[in-house]
Design an enzyme around this catalytic site. Structure first.
Site, PDB file in Angstrom:
ATOM      1  CB  SER A 140      -0.894   0.034   1.237  1.00  0.00           C
ATOM      2  OG  SER A 140      -1.537   1.298   1.340  1.00  0.00           O
ATOM      3  CE1 TYR A 155      -3.895  -1.872   5.031  1.00  0.00           C
ATOM      4  CE2 TYR A 155      -3.151   0.278   4.292  1.00  0.00           C
ATOM      5  CZ  TYR A 155      -3.673  -0.979   4.008  1.00  0.00           C
ATOM      6  OH  TYR A 155      -3.940  -1.332   2.706  1.00  0.00           O
ATOM      7  CB  ALA A 156       1.517   3.138   7.805  1.00  0.00           C
ATOM      8  CE  LYS A 159      -1.315  -3.762   3.120  1.00  0.00           C
ATOM      9  NZ  LYS A 159      -1.505  -5.011   2.358  1.00  0.00           N
TER      10      LYS A 159
END
Ligand SMILES: NC(=O)c1ccc[n+]([C@@H]2O[C@H](COP(=O)([O-])OP(=O)(O)OC[C@H]3O[C@@H](n4cnc5c(N)ncnc54)[C@H](O)[C@@H]3O)[C@@H](O)[C@H]2O)c1
Length: 251
Positions: A140, A155-156, A159
């Site tokens: 992402s 999330y960051a 990814k």
């Protein structure tokens, strides 16, 4: 656009989701076979029927490593011709940093990062044995810019980890003919982004960050994945490709 997948059999995790199903269709359109895996069995089984003969569905939760490895072992018994792995399965985590507790952090890392590791690790010896193969990880834009569109810190981080893992597998896999690349989509219209799409204020704020001025259709990141998975990318490995409407412009 259709890439040639003659002689290719690909495992696609999260293969009945928005981006995963477009990837699966693209492989079949190019003459290949797909092993769709997911946790949503009803959707997965119904979807695989639409792909026609020679394609199959397996329940595979990438967040439970022992079970995932056992399922990969079974897949390789049933389909020893498997030569491609496409890791698409993932979950979003959108809480502000101060609201991320250990459980939210762990859930996100377990599925997005550890799950991608488990699948790469489970397939690597097989790909080595057959003289090579291709792995593509769906990452992402969040992994490059610290989140901020929909996904936040967990999330960051998951990814960003996928991007590092992709390069490491590419480095160690090269001598065995194993290529590994990743694709970083931005805002793509799938079930994962329904909430964002329905909140006009947030939606408009995100669109304003995208030079092309719109969200992607799921077929658009799927096209970049299909390129990396095909022999059209025969000399490409360790690449983290942006399919984000122009958000990240590095060089
Ligand atoms: N949609 C976006 O805007 C966007 C942007 C950047 C990256 N991505 C990434 O693209 C990938 C695909 O997302 P999508 O947008 O198609 O969403 P989606 O929700 O349509 O698809 C995700 C799929 O993963 C499956 N899944 C979830 N947890 C799983 C698990 N533990 N084991 C196996 N399968 C599991 C779901 O059942 C679903 O079919 C994800 O990795 C996501 O992080 C999406």
């Amino acid at each position: 656009m259709v890439f040639d997948f003659t002689g290719k059999t690909a495992i696609v995790t999260g293969g009945s989701g928005g981006i995963g199903s477009e990837i699966a269709r693209g492989i079949v359109a190019g003459g290949g076979h797909v092993i769709v895996t997911d946790i949503d069995d009803a959707k997965g089984e119904a979807f695989v029927k639409t792909l026609g003969k020679g394609n199959s569905y397996y329940h595979l939760d990438i967040g439970t490593p022992n079970e995932a490895r056992a399922t990969v072992t079974q897949i390789l018994v049933d389909h020893p011709e498997t030569n491609t792995l496409i890791n698409v399965a993932g979950v979003i985590s959108a809480k502000p940093f101060e609201e991320i507790d250990d459980a939210e952090w762990s859930r996100t890392i377990t599925i997005n990062l550890n799950g991608t590791f488990t699948m790469c690790s489970a397939l690597f010896p097989h790909l080595k044995k057959i003289g090579g193969g291709r792995i593509v990880n769906v990452s992402s834009v969040a992994g490059k810019i610290g989140g901020g569109l929909l996904g936040t810190a967990a999330y960051a981080s998951s990814k960003a980890g996928v991007n590092g893992l992709t390069k490491a597998v590419a480095k160690e896999g090269g001598k065995y003919g194993i290529a590994c690349n990743a694709v970083c989509p931005s805002f793509t219209l799938t079930q994962m982004t329904t909430a964002l799409n329905e909140d006009k204020t947030k939606h408009d704020k995100v669109i304003a960050m995208i030079p092309l001025g719109r969200a992607a259709q799921p077929s658009e990141p799927a096209q970049m994945v299909l390129f990396f998975a095909s022999d059209a990318a025969s000399f490409v490995t360790g690449e983290i490709g942006d399919c984000d409407g122009g958000i990240v412009m590095d060089g």
